[in-house]
Each structure stands twice: as C-alpha cells, then as structure tokens.
Design an enzyme around this catalytic site. Structure first.
Site, PDB file in Angstrom:
ATOM      1  N   SER A   1      36.762  43.842  35.424  1.00 47.83           N
ATOM      2  CA  SER A   1      35.741  42.950  35.861  1.00 47.83           C
ATOM      3  C   SER A   1      35.253  41.867  34.841  1.00 47.83           C
ATOM      4  O   SER A   1      36.103  41.175  34.505  1.00 47.83           O
ATOM      5  CB  SER A   1      34.829  44.016  36.464  1.00 47.83           C
ATOM      6  OG  SER A   1      33.778  43.358  37.084  1.00 47.83           O
TER       7      SER A   1
ATOM      8  N   ASP B   1      38.918  42.414  46.874  1.00 45.61           N
ATOM      9  CA  ASP B   1      37.893  42.738  45.989  1.00 45.61           C
ATOM     10  C   ASP B   1      36.572  42.003  46.111  1.00 45.61           C
ATOM     11  O   ASP B   1      36.402  40.777  46.245  1.00 45.61           O
ATOM     12  CB  ASP B   1      38.220  42.142  44.437  1.00 45.61           C
ATOM     13  CG  ASP B   1      37.582  42.676  43.302  1.00 45.61           C
ATOM     14  OD1 ASP B   1      36.323  42.686  43.491  1.00 45.61           O
ATOM     15  OD2 ASP B   1      38.082  43.252  42.329  1.00 45.61           O
TER      16      ASP B   1
ATOM     17  N   HIS C   1      37.197  47.224  44.172  1.00 46.45           N
ATOM     18  CA  HIS C   1      37.334  46.421  42.869  1.00 46.45           C
ATOM     19  C   HIS C   1      38.290  47.126  41.894  1.00 46.45           C
ATOM     20  O   HIS C   1      38.004  47.907  41.523  1.00 46.45           O
ATOM     21  CB  HIS C   1      35.696  46.515  42.462  1.00 46.45           C
ATOM     22  CG  HIS C   1      35.432  45.652  41.300  1.00 46.45           C
ATOM     23  ND1 HIS C   1      35.683  44.335  40.984  1.00 46.45           N
ATOM     24  CD2 HIS C   1      34.297  45.819  40.284  1.00 46.45           C
ATOM     25  CE1 HIS C   1      35.319  43.687  40.050  1.00 46.45           C
ATOM     26  NE2 HIS C   1      34.585  44.762  39.327  1.00 46.45           N
TER      27      HIS C   1
END
Length: 513
Positions: free
Chosen positions: A228, A455, A483
């Site tokens: 991320s 995502d 994710h």
C-alpha cells in the site's frame, strides 16, 4: 471481524471517508543530504550523518517471544543533521535457517501511519513463507511519527469519537461549515500536541531513515517488502539510493506522479470497483441485505440506507449511535478483503433492523479504536504524512463543491464522502514539502511492482503506472479482489515473489496470476 487490523491483510488505509485523510501521498526530493537523487546510492554519508550511520543497536527482549527490539536515532531534520535527533523503534526476528542467510528484510504495511512493528510481530515475522523467514532477519522500523517512534498526537479519545461522527456529506452550508471546523480543530490539535515533529514526518525523511537502518543492520543493500503506502516509501528509497536498493517488492502500488486530487478521485473509483464486486457477489447470496436482483439495485439500496442513517442514526448498545459517517467507514473497511464480505452482509442486515453494533465495530477497527475508547495514532500520522507530502487537494468548501460531479461520477456510492474527505489538508498548519513526480530510480536493480485488478485502495492502474515509471520496474498482476496480493492465497503470486526474494530472479514484466 478479524481485528488484527483490516482482516487478513495488514496493508492499511490510504484514505478514508471518515474525515481524516486527503488521500495517498507523493513527495519530491529535498536537499536534506548532500546526496542527490540518482546519485545518493554512490555517495558516502556526510560528516554530520556519520554518527547516525555508525551507531550500534542495543537489542533486547520486548515481550513478544522470538522478537527483539531496539531504538535507533536519526536526525529530526536532515537539512540540519547536527541539530536535534529523533528516536525510532526497531524490531526483528532472526533468521533460523536452513539455508544461507540473506541479510535483513524490512517490511512496512502502509498507511501512512501503520505500525511496521505491529505488522512484523503479528503477521510478517510469523506468517511470511517459511523459506523467506528462514533466510532473512525479518525487520521493521516504525516510521517517524508512527506508533512507537515519537508518535504524532492530535485528539483525545472522546474528541476522536466526536470527530468521526461529523457529517461527511454536508447537505447545506451549515453542515459544510461544521465539517470545515472539524478539520480545523483536528489540525489545531496536531499542532498543539505535536508541533515539533509535524514538519519532519515526510516520506522522504522516512526513506532516509531506512537507509540508516540498512547501515546499522550491516546490510550493503536494502531488501524490502512494502504494501500500500509502503510501496511509495520503497519507491522513494530507490529514488534516493538506487545503488543501495536490493530486492524491493512494492505490493498494492501507488502512483507518485499524480497530485492529491487525482489520487483521491482515482481511489474513489477504486472503491466503487470493489463495491461492485461485492454487490455482484452479494445478490447471489441468500442473506444479501441489498436485494437479490442486480448490482444497480444493490447500489441504490445502499445509498438509500446511508441517507436514512444520515437522517436518523441507529443505536449501537453504547453512547455512540451509528450514523452515515461511521456506517460508510464500516463498509469501506470491508472492501479491503473479500473475506470480510460475509460479515459485511450480516452487519448491514443488522443495521437495517436498527442494530448498529456490528457495523460500528468494523469502523472502530478501521480507525484503530480500542475498547477503552482510546485510539492508536494511525489516523493522526496518516494525516500528518499526507499533508506534508503533497499540496492539499482542495483549499476550501467552494472548491470541493465544484469537484463533486467528477467524484460522484467516479463513485455514486462513495464519491461525495471522498470529495469532502479530501479537504482536510486544506487547513494543515505545516506547509507541504513534497510534490507529485514520476519516480525512475535509474541504476536500481529489478523492482517488483504488484497490482491487484480490483484493489479498492490502490487502483490497478497505479501499479501499471509505477512499473512504467521505474527504469527497472517489473509488473506482476493478480486478477482478483482485495487490497494487495502477497500472502493472500495466490500460489502464483507467492511463488513469483518468493523466488525473487530468495534467488534474486524477478518475474517477467507483465506476468499475470
């Protein structure tokens, strides 16, 4: 809900409809060290930085079996390295073999604001593939301003409770004014409680800290897995220190070339894509609380549900009631992992029946609210880093209103909330030091960039863009939901990344799983 912090993945939120975050971050290089980007990896540390690079860590037990902890020092301000220092928390679990030790593998779960040490001790250090843990010392450094590393603080628990319930989709000027005041109060709290550190929690500074960590750990090059926001941190490291970049995995990639407003709008569309995937699955289930006809009908029902909560919040069994803001955050949380979809169906059904406890618990997990009403500093650090890394997406309510149509086009469900959430940095007390720019990292070895096609938080096109920007980027694609991709059940993804980490053989650019 799996309360380990957003279900099976530990990649933390880049943005939230819950008022806090302006979106993802991207920062430009500064002159804090004599090393210039692109040449930094070839330059020795300046004389003022040598004491930091030469420090010895005093490892000790830290209450979690198998893990050690230490404290590392770094300059508070890299432009004045002879000035004040900052203490950063470090943790590791040593490689136990078999096989030749490959050095350290640093991990970061994202956020910004996620505790890398929490991620290491609760997941990566015990849950990464055994062959990887056998040959690497697994290491985490909480970035400056985060968790154990001189955390940014902004609001008390009761103040945060009030803040997270402010109407994030104002219907009139009075509601917009209250939302604006909430952002101003949040920023003022951060300045009051953390004014000294606020100008020095940028991603670039955190990346420079990682190079000190690399040196004191005794590694010639940095090996790293970032998820991320952690992908931006890793890419920034490669930009600053290309010759010191080892095996880097950037999973759930960000696009550093986009300004804040575009990042926020892209992320809005990402959550819409994820919601459509959830809705398509939901209407096939006997317990779907959004009907069983079509995605369009499910979307309309969710919007209607949010509107009803906006007008009349439902009880939760405690002092807080479930209104639109907290309910939206609970739904957003479930978009990170398709494993949470059954629980979301249950929580939505209960809330429709007037019982909001389940959906409130999902929002609380997202915000890292503890049972005693206190909050971890995730959201404080998140805002502090985001608002320093990029100029604000909006400077006032009129600018948000003008942009609402494009956000609502990106997501009929979440667009208004994401647009208004993008206003928070408009009132930040510290001027942004970064700017959007492409990252090439010329001179670095192969860097694996991982993208998941549906995502929500880091849209797939960001991975495509980052892999294209990096001179040595290798795009690895997971066709799936949720994710990030590593360690989420795809043997194809895991094998490709494990091979890269253990043997140095990067997957072919464009490989799909």
């Amino acid at each position: 809900m799996d309360t380990r912090r957003l279900f099976r993945t530990f990649a933390l939120p880049l943005a939230t409809v819950g008022l806090l975050v302006s979106g993802c971050t991207a920062a430009g290089p500064s002159s804090g060290e004599s090393d210039a980007p692109g040449a930094a990896g070839r330059a020795a540390p300046s004389a003022a930085l040598k004491p930091y690079y030469g420090q010895k860590l005093d490892w000790r037990e830290c209450g979690v079996p198998g893990f050690e902890c230490a404290t590392m020092k770094a300059p508070l301000d890299y432009a004045e390295p002879e000035g004040d220092s900052i203490e950063l928390a470090v943790s590791r679990v040593k490689a136990k073999g078999p096989g030749k030790r490959l050095g350290s593998l640093l991990v970061n779960p994202g956020g910004p604001g996620g505790s890398a040490i929490g991620y290491l001790q609760a997941y990566a250090g015990i849950g990464y593939p055994a062959p990887v843990r056998a040959r690497y010392d697994m290491v985490a450094v909480d970035p400056r301003g985060v968790a154990r590393s001189e955390p940014v603080e902004c609001l008390s628990g009761p103040e945060m409770d009030k803040y997270t319930q402010v109407d994030q989709t104002p219907d009139d000027a009075a509601e917009a004014s209250r939302l604006e005041q909430a952002y101003k109060d949040f920023a003022a709290g951060c300045e009051k409680l953390s004014g000294k550190i606020l100008p020095h929690v940028s991603t670039e500074e955190a990346a420079r800290d990682m190079d000190i960590a690399r040196a004191v750990l005794g590694d010639e090059k940095l090996n790293y897995v970032g998820a991320s926001y952690g992908t931006f941190l890793g890419a920034t490291y490669a930009e600053l220190f290309p010759d010191r970049a080892g095996r880097l995995v950037l999973d759930g990639a960000m696009d550093p070339a986009l300004p804040a407003r575009e990042l926020n709008r892209d992320q809005t569309a990402g959550f819409e894509t994820a919601f459509k995937a959830f809705a398509a699955d939901c209407v096939k289930q006997a317990d779907c609380p959004l009907g069983r006809t079509s995605v369009a009908d499910a979307t309309a029902r969710l919007k209607d549900f949010f509107a009803k909560l906006d007008a009349s919040p439902v009880p939760t069994g405690e002092d807080r009631r479930l209104g639109e803001s907290l309910a939206t955050t609970g739904v957003i949380a479930a978009m990170y992992d398709d494993g949470a979809w059954p629980q979301l169906r249950s929580a939505l059904a209960a809330a429709q029946d007037g019982e909001g406890a389940q959906l409130l618990a999902m929002a609380d997990s997202y915000y890292e609210r503890e049972a005693d009403g206190s909050y971890a500093n995730l959201m404080f650090a998140n805002a502090a880093v985001n608002c320093l890394d990029l100029p604000a997406a909006f400077d006032g309510t009129d600018a948000v209103r003008a942009a609402l149509p494009t956000f609502e086009k990106a997501s009929p469900v979440f667009g208004r909330g994401f647009a208004w959430a993008s206003l928070n940095c408009g009132f930040w007390p510290t001027q942004a030091t970064g700017k959007a720019h492409a990252i090439e990292a010329k001179g670095a070895g192969p860097i694996v960039v991982v993208g998941t096609t549906r995502d929500p938080a880091t849209p797939y096109k960001w991975a495509e863009s980052l892999a294209g920007q990096l001179s040595s980027g290798r795009l690895l694609t997971y066709d799936g939901d949720g994710h990030t991709a590593y360690g989420r059940g795809s043997d194809c993804i895991d094998t490709a990344i494990n091979t890269y980490l253990l043997e140095g053989e990067a997957p072919q650019d464009g490989k799909r799983c």
